[in-house]
Scaffold this active site. Sequence first.
Site, PDB file in Angstrom:
ATOM      1  N   MET A  40       0.853  -1.192   0.000  1.00  0.00           N
ATOM      2  CA  MET A  40       0.000   0.000   0.000  1.00  0.00           C
ATOM      3  C   MET A  40       0.890   1.244   0.000  1.00  0.00           C
ATOM      4  O   MET A  40       0.442   2.336   0.355  1.00  0.00           O
ATOM      5  CB  MET A  40      -0.932  -0.009   1.210  1.00  0.00           C
ATOM      6  CG  MET A  40      -1.895  -1.196   1.181  1.00  0.00           C
ATOM      7  SD  MET A  40      -3.439  -0.902   2.038  1.00  0.00           S
ATOM      8  CE  MET A  40      -2.861  -0.578   3.693  1.00  0.00           C
ATOM      9  N   LEU A  76       6.820   3.068   1.445  1.00  0.00           N
ATOM     10  CA  LEU A  76       7.705   1.919   1.658  1.00  0.00           C
ATOM     11  C   LEU A  76       8.726   2.164   2.762  1.00  0.00           C
ATOM     12  O   LEU A  76       9.189   3.280   2.968  1.00  0.00           O
ATOM     13  CB  LEU A  76       8.444   1.606   0.358  1.00  0.00           C
ATOM     14  CG  LEU A  76       7.588   1.318  -0.868  1.00  0.00           C
ATOM     15  CD1 LEU A  76       8.475   0.890  -2.023  1.00  0.00           C
ATOM     16  CD2 LEU A  76       6.526   0.275  -0.576  1.00  0.00           C
ATOM     17  N   HIS A  95       9.370  -3.538   3.445  1.00  0.00           N
ATOM     18  CA  HIS A  95       8.955  -3.794   2.056  1.00  0.00           C
ATOM     19  C   HIS A  95      10.163  -4.128   1.182  1.00  0.00           C
ATOM     20  O   HIS A  95      10.114  -5.028   0.347  1.00  0.00           O
ATOM     21  CB  HIS A  95       8.295  -2.547   1.449  1.00  0.00           C
ATOM     22  CG  HIS A  95       7.021  -2.130   2.098  1.00  0.00           C
ATOM     23  ND1 HIS A  95       6.914  -0.997   2.875  1.00  0.00           N
ATOM     24  CD2 HIS A  95       5.781  -2.673   2.076  1.00  0.00           C
ATOM     25  CE1 HIS A  95       5.678  -0.855   3.297  1.00  0.00           C
ATOM     26  NE2 HIS A  95       4.957  -1.866   2.829  1.00  0.00           N
ATOM     27  N   ASP A 115       2.319  -8.844   9.760  1.00  0.00           N
ATOM     28  CA  ASP A 115       0.864  -8.947   9.623  1.00  0.00           C
ATOM     29  C   ASP A 115       0.512 -10.437   9.620  1.00  0.00           C
ATOM     30  O   ASP A 115       0.160 -11.012   8.592  1.00  0.00           O
ATOM     31  CB  ASP A 115       0.419  -8.263   8.334  1.00  0.00           C
ATOM     32  CG  ASP A 115       0.732  -6.778   8.364  1.00  0.00           C
ATOM     33  OD1 ASP A 115       0.227  -6.091   9.254  1.00  0.00           O
ATOM     34  OD2 ASP A 115       1.518  -6.322   7.524  1.00  0.00           O
ATOM     35  N   GLN A 158      -2.986 -11.648   8.599  1.00  0.00           N
ATOM     36  CA  GLN A 158      -3.129 -11.442   7.144  1.00  0.00           C
ATOM     37  C   GLN A 158      -2.414 -12.562   6.389  1.00  0.00           C
ATOM     38  O   GLN A 158      -2.948 -13.139   5.434  1.00  0.00           O
ATOM     39  CB  GLN A 158      -2.534 -10.082   6.774  1.00  0.00           C
ATOM     40  CG  GLN A 158      -2.283  -9.907   5.285  1.00  0.00           C
ATOM     41  CD  GLN A 158      -1.872  -8.496   4.927  1.00  0.00           C
ATOM     42  OE1 GLN A 158      -2.683  -7.581   4.973  1.00  0.00           O
ATOM     43  NE2 GLN A 158      -0.619  -8.288   4.557  1.00  0.00           N
ATOM     44  N   SER A 203       4.378   1.213   7.966  1.00  0.00           N
ATOM     45  CA  SER A 203       4.126   2.540   7.380  1.00  0.00           C
ATOM     46  C   SER A 203       3.457   3.440   8.414  1.00  0.00           C
ATOM     47  O   SER A 203       3.626   4.658   8.395  1.00  0.00           O
ATOM     48  CB  SER A 203       3.229   2.415   6.149  1.00  0.00           C
ATOM     49  OG  SER A 203       3.812   1.535   5.218  1.00  0.00           O
TER      50      SER A 203
END
Length: 284
Positions: free
Chosen positions: A30, A33, A37, A150, A153, A186
């Site tokens: 998303m 970065l 990431h 995450d 997720q 983030s």
Amino acid sequence: MKIIASPIEMQRYAENARREGATIAFVPTMGFLHEGHLTLMREGRARASILASSLFVNPTQFAPNEDFSRYPRNFARDCELMETVPVDVLFAPEPTAMYPAGSQSWVEATEVTRGLCGDHRPGHFRGVTTVVAKLFNIVKPHFALFGEKDFQQLRAIQRMVVDLNFDLEIVPVATVRERDGLAMSSRNAYLSPEERQRALAISRALKAARQCFDEGARYTAQLACAARYVLERTPGLEIEYIEAVDAETLAPLKALDRPVVVAIAARVGATRLIDNMTFSPFSN
Ligand code: PAF
């Protein structure tokens, strides 16, 4: 780096690449970065001949009261960072391209998204699995890389890939931390210097759970208690949950007789942060 905004154009690019024998590694993001990431991207770069990424702040995974409109964005900086890896192709669609008028189909992993963040962010994981399924159909990767920060997720996406027969491999990548232990996110950009100091209690709490485990804990509740002890003594930090659950299914578990994840969500000021640590009774 080639930048593609149209889903159909991205599909054609992926089909041509596959036809020519290329392998595609994919890191969905998303944006905004950070080193976490970039670590996923470097891992993807090493695994395949083409590295694809996506940048899409997915509206369907934010509840109306959440931070969709203020989610940090900096497209130019993100592109520069991707070039350093280097990423070969960036898919960066507009919301209307991903969710045209009339969209009404959803993908949901049910059991694994109950509890933990699922209880506090209704609809969130349905939005995540839906957009990730769409991205897989558009980018057509052989590998897709996801961070363990995450954790729920990651488990939801792994479940979806098995249940819906997606023909790709999910590659989990360990959480990247700042030198002082804070898990990279983030959303760390929202923290004031003073809040950032308070946020360190989360990784300290996980270290306390680690110590408890190393000292021979036999029940998951002991790990959760050790973490809670640290967080409850941190002023200005509001605990959302601290749970020690089965690391595969994320179901509640009493005895520490299989791999366990201790997962934490807490608010520091207006910022919601998550972190976790896994414990395996077999690796000691
Ligand atoms: O982890 C994220 O950044 C997002 O949830 C993802 C996987 C890119 C889907 O929007």
